[in-house]
Design an enzyme around this catalytic site. Structure first.
Site, PDB file in Angstrom:
ATOM      1  NE  ARG A   1     -38.208   6.227   9.926  1.00 28.47           N
ATOM      2  CZ  ARG A   1     -37.077   5.898  10.381  1.00 28.47           C
ATOM      3  NH1 ARG A   1     -37.700   4.063  10.812  1.00 28.47           N
ATOM      4  NH2 ARG A   1     -36.204   6.478  11.299  1.00 28.47           N
TER       5      ARG A   1
ATOM      6  CB  SER B   1     -37.477  12.869   8.062  1.00 29.00           C
ATOM      7  OG  SER B   1     -36.166  12.247   7.254  1.00 29.00           O
TER       8      SER B   1
ATOM      9  CD  GLU C   1     -38.145   8.612   7.008  1.00 29.89           C
ATOM     10  OE1 GLU C   1     -38.741   9.405   8.612  1.00 29.89           O
ATOM     11  OE2 GLU C   1     -37.014   9.216   6.821  1.00 29.89           O
TER      12      GLU C   1
END
Length: 319
Positions: free
Chosen positions: A193, A242, A312
């Site tokens: 990520r 998320s 995130e």
């Protein structure tokens, strides 16, 4: 491997201007797209919360965007906005310019040899569906990413065991000064990520490479992914996707659950009872409610398990 300051510029922007968009309302240059001052952003993000952008620019095409960026004062903050998932816009709004890549940047096509050429505003659903129709396999997981090419190239978006680093060939960027560069995937220094893309760089296009496949089998896998998301995630709520990165060797949702945070509320924000790694705007939450709830979850998880969860979801703007 080249570093960001070594990327080759192959197309410059328009000549610079000593003036740029500011709080005095002056706008010394022309655009073909839509330029809005003090533009509300809540309606453009999945959480449906947050303040306004000082300026919101929706370019007509790449040339329009290049000209616009080339006339801005150096140092003006620039942020790209896609579908508005995985994003908290803070209540004080976003300084500088927010660039929204709309329909002119939402194309996807098969250009041969299992390579898909996609605009920065193309959704994961569009890219994976177009690849399916062309018999290109390996991009099915994009069906499970709630965003656009620009966002998941920047964040190395992933789902169901695959990530963008597995399929990206290269991408086209516009830098804040209007210069246009093409960057190979190897130079993005992808990790979980994360990428080496500098702040303010706008992904306007990307190429993904898959493998030959049967459209029916590809479609079946996409249906499986869609069904899995529907069954496990609160898709029909005001959410951001998320919330926290999975820690090494673990699952964020399990840690949140173990810390007793399922259904936890702060103001109008709540930890989803369906999937505890999702925060939802349950009752006219402010962005401060949502971010504050996320920080409280992080505190409780650290206290309970010793693990510090990393966000995130991107949080931007003034508190």
């Amino acid at each position: 491997m080249m570093q960001p300051d070594e990327w080759t510029v192959w197309q410059g922007g328009a000549p610079g201007s000593e003036e740029a968009p500011g709080t005095d309302g002056m706008m010394p240059f022309e655009v073909r797209g839509k330029l809005t001052r003090n533009a509300p952003l809540a309606k453009l993000v999945w959480f449906k919360s947050g303040g306004a952008a000082d300026w919101l620019f929706e370019p007509e095409d790449t040339e329009d965007l290049i000209a616009f960026l080339g006339q801005m004062e150096p140092g003006t903050p620039v942020m790209a906005l896609g579908l508005g998932s995985n994003l908290i816009i803070r209540d004080g709004g976003v300084p500088g310019v927010v660039v929204r890549l709309g329909k002119p940047f939402a194309q996807a096509e098969h250009v041969g040899d299992c390579v898909m050429s996609c605009g920065g505003g193309a959704s994961g659903i569009l890219v994976s569906s177009t690849a399916r129709d062309a018999g290109v396999a390996g991009l099915e997981f994009l069906r499970g990413i709630p965003g656009t090419v620009g966002g998941f190239v920047r964040m190395n978006g992933g789902a169901y065991g695959r990530e963008v680093a597995d399929i990206l060939v290269d991408c086209d960027l516009l830098m804040p000064d209007g210069s246009h560069v093409t960057v190979p995937a190897a130079d993005l220094q992808y990790s979980y990520r994360h990428s080496a893309l500098p702040e303010g760089a706008i992904v306007i296009a990307a190429r993904f490479k898959g493998t030959p496949g049967d459209p029916e089998e590809i479609g079946a896998e996409m249906d499986r992914i869609a069904d899995a998301r529907e069954q496990s995630q609160p898709l029909r709520t005001k959410t951001g996707g998320s919330t926290f990165k999975n820690p090494e060797g673990g699952k964020a949702w399990q840690l949140v659950d173990e810390a007793g945070c399922r259904g936890l509320q702060m103001g109008g924000a709540q930890v989803s009872e369906k999937h505890t790694n999702f925060l939802i705007n349950k009752d006219d939450a402010t962005s401060a409610d949502i971010e504050g709830l996320g920080e409280e979850v992080r505190r409780r998880v650290a206290e309970k398990t010793g693990v510090t969860l990393e966000w995130e979801i991107k949080r931007v703007g003034r508190p």
